[in-house]
Design an enzyme around this catalytic site. Structure first.
Site, PDB file in Angstrom:
ATOM      1  CG  HIS A 138      -1.792  -1.215   1.329  1.00  0.00           C
ATOM      2  ND1 HIS A 138      -1.310  -2.459   1.661  1.00  0.00           N
ATOM      3  CD2 HIS A 138      -3.127  -1.354   1.134  1.00  0.00           C
ATOM      4  CE1 HIS A 138      -2.306  -3.325   1.663  1.00  0.00           C
ATOM      5  NE2 HIS A 138      -3.422  -2.691   1.340  1.00  0.00           N
TER       6      HIS A 138
ATOM      7  CG  LEU B 242      -8.900  -0.650   8.413  1.00  0.00           C
ATOM      8  CD1 LEU B 242      -9.808  -0.347   7.210  1.00  0.00           C
ATOM      9  CD2 LEU B 242      -7.715   0.291   8.432  1.00  0.00           C
TER      10      LEU B 242
ATOM     11  CG  ASP C  48     -11.230   8.380   4.869  1.00  0.00           C
ATOM     12  OD1 ASP C  48     -11.733   9.428   5.289  1.00  0.00           O
ATOM     13  OD2 ASP C  48     -10.346   8.340   3.988  1.00  0.00           O
ATOM     14  N   GLY C  49     -11.094   4.485   7.118  1.00  0.00           N
ATOM     15  CA  GLY C  49     -11.556   3.148   7.499  1.00  0.00           C
ATOM     16  C   GLY C  49     -11.680   3.003   9.002  1.00  0.00           C
TER      17      GLY C  49
ATOM     18  CB  ILE D  81      -9.091   7.841  -1.282  1.00  0.00           C
ATOM     19  CG1 ILE D  81      -9.105   8.938  -2.351  1.00  0.00           C
ATOM     20  CG2 ILE D  81      -8.808   6.473  -1.924  1.00  0.00           C
ATOM     21  CD1 ILE D  81     -10.031   8.690  -3.531  1.00  0.00           C
TER      22      ILE D  81
ATOM     23  CG  HIS E   8      -6.043   1.510  -0.609  1.00  0.00           C
ATOM     24  ND1 HIS E   8      -6.263   2.030   0.641  1.00  0.00           N
ATOM     25  CD2 HIS E   8      -6.061   0.154  -0.455  1.00  0.00           C
ATOM     26  CE1 HIS E   8      -6.410   1.042   1.512  1.00  0.00           C
ATOM     27  NE2 HIS E   8      -6.299  -0.112   0.876  1.00  0.00           N
TER      28      HIS E   8
ATOM     29  NE  ARG F  53     -22.788 -14.776  36.447  1.00  0.00           N
ATOM     30  CZ  ARG F  53     -23.800 -14.239  35.771  1.00  0.00           C
ATOM     31  NH1 ARG F  53     -24.450 -13.208  36.261  1.00  0.00           N
ATOM     32  NH2 ARG F  53     -24.165 -14.731  34.615  1.00  0.00           N
TER      33      ARG F  53
ATOM     34  CB  SER G  16     -24.416  -9.097  35.900  1.00  0.00           C
ATOM     35  OG  SER G  16     -25.536  -8.278  36.029  1.00  0.00           O
TER      36      SER G  16
ATOM     37  CD  GLU H 161     -20.887  -5.319  25.818  1.00  0.00           C
ATOM     38  OE1 GLU H 161     -20.951  -4.413  24.963  1.00  0.00           O
ATOM     39  OE2 GLU H 161     -21.859  -5.633  26.546  1.00  0.00           O
TER      40      GLU H 161
HETATM   41  C1  LIG Z   1     -11.651  -4.313  10.052  1.00  0.00           C
HETATM   42  C2  LIG Z   1     -11.122  -4.219   8.656  1.00  0.00           C
HETATM   43  N1  LIG Z   1     -11.987  -4.240   7.625  1.00  0.00           N
HETATM   44  C3  LIG Z   1     -11.533  -4.172   6.351  1.00  0.00           C
HETATM   45  C4  LIG Z   1     -10.193  -4.107   6.103  1.00  0.00           C
HETATM   46  C5  LIG Z   1      -9.696  -4.072   4.652  1.00  0.00           C
HETATM   47  N2  LIG Z   1      -9.230  -2.722   4.304  1.00  0.00           N
HETATM   48  C6  LIG Z   1      -7.927  -2.396   4.396  1.00  0.00           C
HETATM   49  S1  LIG Z   1      -7.632  -0.797   4.033  1.00  0.00           S
HETATM   50  C7  LIG Z   1      -9.264  -0.523   3.698  1.00  0.00           C
HETATM   51  C8  LIG Z   1      -9.742   0.847   3.282  1.00  0.00           C
HETATM   52  C9  LIG Z   1      -9.283   1.852   4.257  1.00  0.00           C
HETATM   53  O1  LIG Z   1      -9.523   3.140   3.836  1.00  0.00           O
HETATM   54  P1  LIG Z   1      -8.709   4.302   4.501  1.00  0.00           P
HETATM   55  O2  LIG Z   1      -8.589   4.070   5.943  1.00  0.00           O
HETATM   56  O3  LIG Z   1      -9.339   5.555   4.068  1.00  0.00           O
HETATM   57  O4  LIG Z   1      -7.270   4.124   3.895  1.00  0.00           O
HETATM   58  P2  LIG Z   1      -6.614   4.870   2.637  1.00  0.00           P
HETATM   59  O5  LIG Z   1      -7.180   4.249   1.402  1.00  0.00           O
HETATM   60  O6  LIG Z   1      -6.961   6.297   2.745  1.00  0.00           O
HETATM   61  O7  LIG Z   1      -5.167   4.593   2.792  1.00  0.00           O
HETATM   62  C10 LIG Z   1     -10.010  -1.678   3.885  1.00  0.00           C
HETATM   63  C11 LIG Z   1     -11.461  -1.771   3.681  1.00  0.00           C
HETATM   64  C12 LIG Z   1      -9.330  -4.103   7.210  1.00  0.00           C
HETATM   65  N3  LIG Z   1      -8.014  -4.009   7.072  1.00  0.00           N
HETATM   66  N4  LIG Z   1      -9.822  -4.141   8.471  1.00  0.00           N
HETATM   67 MG   LIG Z   2      -8.778   7.279   3.186  1.00  0.00          MG
END
Ligand SMILES: Cc1ncc(C[n+]2csc(CCOP(=O)(O)OP(=O)(O)O)c2C)c(N)n1
Ligand SMILES: [Mg+2]
Length: 498
Positions: free
Chosen positions: A35, A125, A164-165, A196, A270, A367, A394, A421
């Site tokens: 990436h 993410l 963003d993710g 993006i 990306h 528990r 609980s 959680e």
């Molecule tokens: C929990 C999770 N879901 C999906 C993915 C797969 N994945 C890796 S990067 C990405 C997109 C992330 O977008 P962003 O954070 O905006 O990264 P950028 O493209 O800007 O580098 C996805 C869906 C992952 N790594 N973890």
């Molecule tokens: Mg992004």
């Protein structure tokens, strides 16, 4: 328009950032996988943070009072590997050249690497920011327990890069909401606002008002920072560190793949190599004429953080020596916990406690049995911290030595996580990774299992000795509590070594 910086000072900084860009695009190209977009987009932010602010020591990645850096958008792992290599960690150019190859530590989606400067696994993410909240919480709790007038022996920040993710993943809500409530002022996150993600421009699936969202959590939010303007980044960080009682989100507008003239700003940067032609064009655009995996001497020297790192740690060690004179018992206890050692008479204490519990053994709910165990062991283990996700009464997590923490007083050991959680489990992983804390999340939920699967501890969830025994549930901290393997009273019928 050329992406070159305008002023001489900025050109120098831009050259430093371009070292990250070059290593990242070349390593991804060599591996034919990876990436480049995020490292190229966040390089200017990383350069300012690592060269001007991050308090660390490349020669000792385990220094207890180091700042923590978490790359939550972990797909951009070449950013972290570049930084570790350039600042002088034990990560050679050979490791960079062999990005994503078997047998090398540059695996991609950083794996937890103690002793290298990779603080947590951040492939999934949202996990990174949630772990980082746990690390910042651990810092605040330790500071509350150990710092005394004139002796801030625990005093470091937790810095996070996220994209963003991470913000789309629900866990970021749970963790960041609690971070605001607990007033984690030393947590500073940079949002890579490049519009993006993998599927393209995010307008079709991510339209949150992130600034308003984080303000509502009680964070300080610094909006609209040009993530390619070193001076603007510096000003934002200065504002962030002046804030004591609120975490800060710095929202940085960036261009993904910055410097690749035909592909920057698009999802094509990306998660795929740029290709030889685009890399050549990027070299021209960035004014980077050096061959792959070659860093000119002046740039390497400017990045080298070893001398500054030694000064950082020496300063702290001198403070700690004075602390040890003024507060010898606290210093001894702190040193024990830093070393991850059990109290000296732990084995006898634990055997006696287990024998006493066995003698009383009757039928009880699990528990209740858990509470009995907590009450038996907690008095001897001040590093034991935990809590419940709104089920204290609980699931009986509050033992007799529990002291709740609040945003204003974090010196206790019990956390009211609220109904969070998933976030709780990731926070506890962050606390355990921070070191000097063994956390005990009690979460019998599907989300908790997800975190455990994706956590750096996932390979040690079972007893280190037999891999099968029922102590597995506690093995999340087995390395720290039972460094030589887990123990048994002998009455449980487990293997002798367990
Ligand atoms: C929990 C999770 N879901 C999906 C993915 C797969 N994945 C890796 S990067 C990405 C997109 C992330 O977008 P962003 O954070 O905006 O990264 P950028 O493209 O800007 O580098 C996805 C869906 C992952 N790594 N973890
Ligand atoms: Mg992004």
């Amino acid at each position: 328009m050329s992406q070159q910086a305008k002023s001489a000072g900025e050109t120098a900084r831009r050259d430093l950032a371009n070292a990250i860009r070059a290593l990242s695009m070349d390593a991804v190209q060599a591996a034919n996988s990876g990436h480049p977009g995020a490292p190229m987009g966040m390089a200017d932010i990383a350069e300012v943070l690592w060269n001007d602010y991050l308090r660390h020591n490349p020669a000792n990645p385990d220094w207890a009072d180091r700042d923590r850096f978490v790359l939550s958008n972990g797909h951009g792992s070449m950013l972290l590997y570049s930084l570790l290599h350039l600042t002088g960690y034990d990560l050679s150019m050979d490791e960079i050249r062999n990005f994503r190859q078997m047998g090398y530590r540059t695996a991609g989606h950083p794996e937890y690497e103690p002793g290298l400067g990779v603080e947590t696994t951040t492939g999934p993410l949202g996990q990174g920011i949630a772990n980082a909240v746990g690390m910042a919480l651990a810092e605040k709790m330790l500071a509350g327990q150990f710092n005394r007038d004139g002796f801030d022996v625990v005093d470091h920040r937790t810095w996070v890069f996220l994209g963003d993710g991470c913000l789309m993943e629900g866990i970021s809500h749970e963790a960041c909401s609690l971070a605001g409530t607990l007033k984690l002022g030393k947590l500073i996150a940079f949002y890579d606002d490049n519009n993006i993600s993998i599927d393209g421009e995010v307008d079709g699936w991510f339209t949150d008002d992130t600034v308003a969202r984080f303000k509502a959590y009680g964070w300080q939010v610094i909006a609209d920072v040009d993530g390619h303007d070193s001076a603007a980044i510096k000003a934002a960080i200065d504002t962030a560190i002046a804030q004591d009682d609120r975490p800060t989100l710095i929202c940085c507008k960036t261009v993904i793949g910055f410097g690749a003239p035909n592909k920057q700003g698009t999802a094509s940067t990306h998660g795929a190599p740029l290709g030889p032609e685009e890399i050549a064009a990027a070299r021209t655009e960035l004014g980077w004429s050096h061959p792959p995996f070659e860093i000119p001497g002046n740039i390497a020297a400017a990045w080298d953080g070893r001398e500054r790192g030694a000064v950082n740690e020496t300063g702290w060690s001198e403070l700690f020596a004075k602390y040890a004179e003024a507060h010898p018992e606290l210093a001894t206890e702190f040193a024990r916990r830093m070393a991850g050692q059990l109290p000296e008479d732990w084995a006898e204490f634990a055997d006696a406690a287990i024998a006493a519990i066995d003698a009383e053994a009757g039928q009880m709910a699990t528990r209740k049995a858990s509470l009995v165990a907590l009450n038996a062991f907690a008095p001897k283990l001040p590093e034991l911290a935990g809590g419940s996700a709104d089920l204290t009464g609980s699931n009986l997590t509050k033992h007799s030595g529990s002291e709740p923490i609040t945003g204003d007083d974090a010196s206790g050991n019990y956390i009211y996580f609220g109904v969070r959680e998933f976030g709780m489990t990731a926070l506890c992983n962050g606390m355990a990774l921070h070191a000097i804390f063994s956390s005990t999340p009690t979460i019998p939920s599907a989300s908790a299992k997800t975190v455990r699967r994706t956590s750096p501890w996932s390979t040690s969830l079972r007893c280190a000795s037999c891999r099968t025994c029922a102590y597995g549930g506690q093995a999340i901290r087995s390395r720290r509590l039972w460094p030589g393997g887990m123990r048994s009273s002998g009455r449980t019928g487990r293997q002798a070594s367990c």
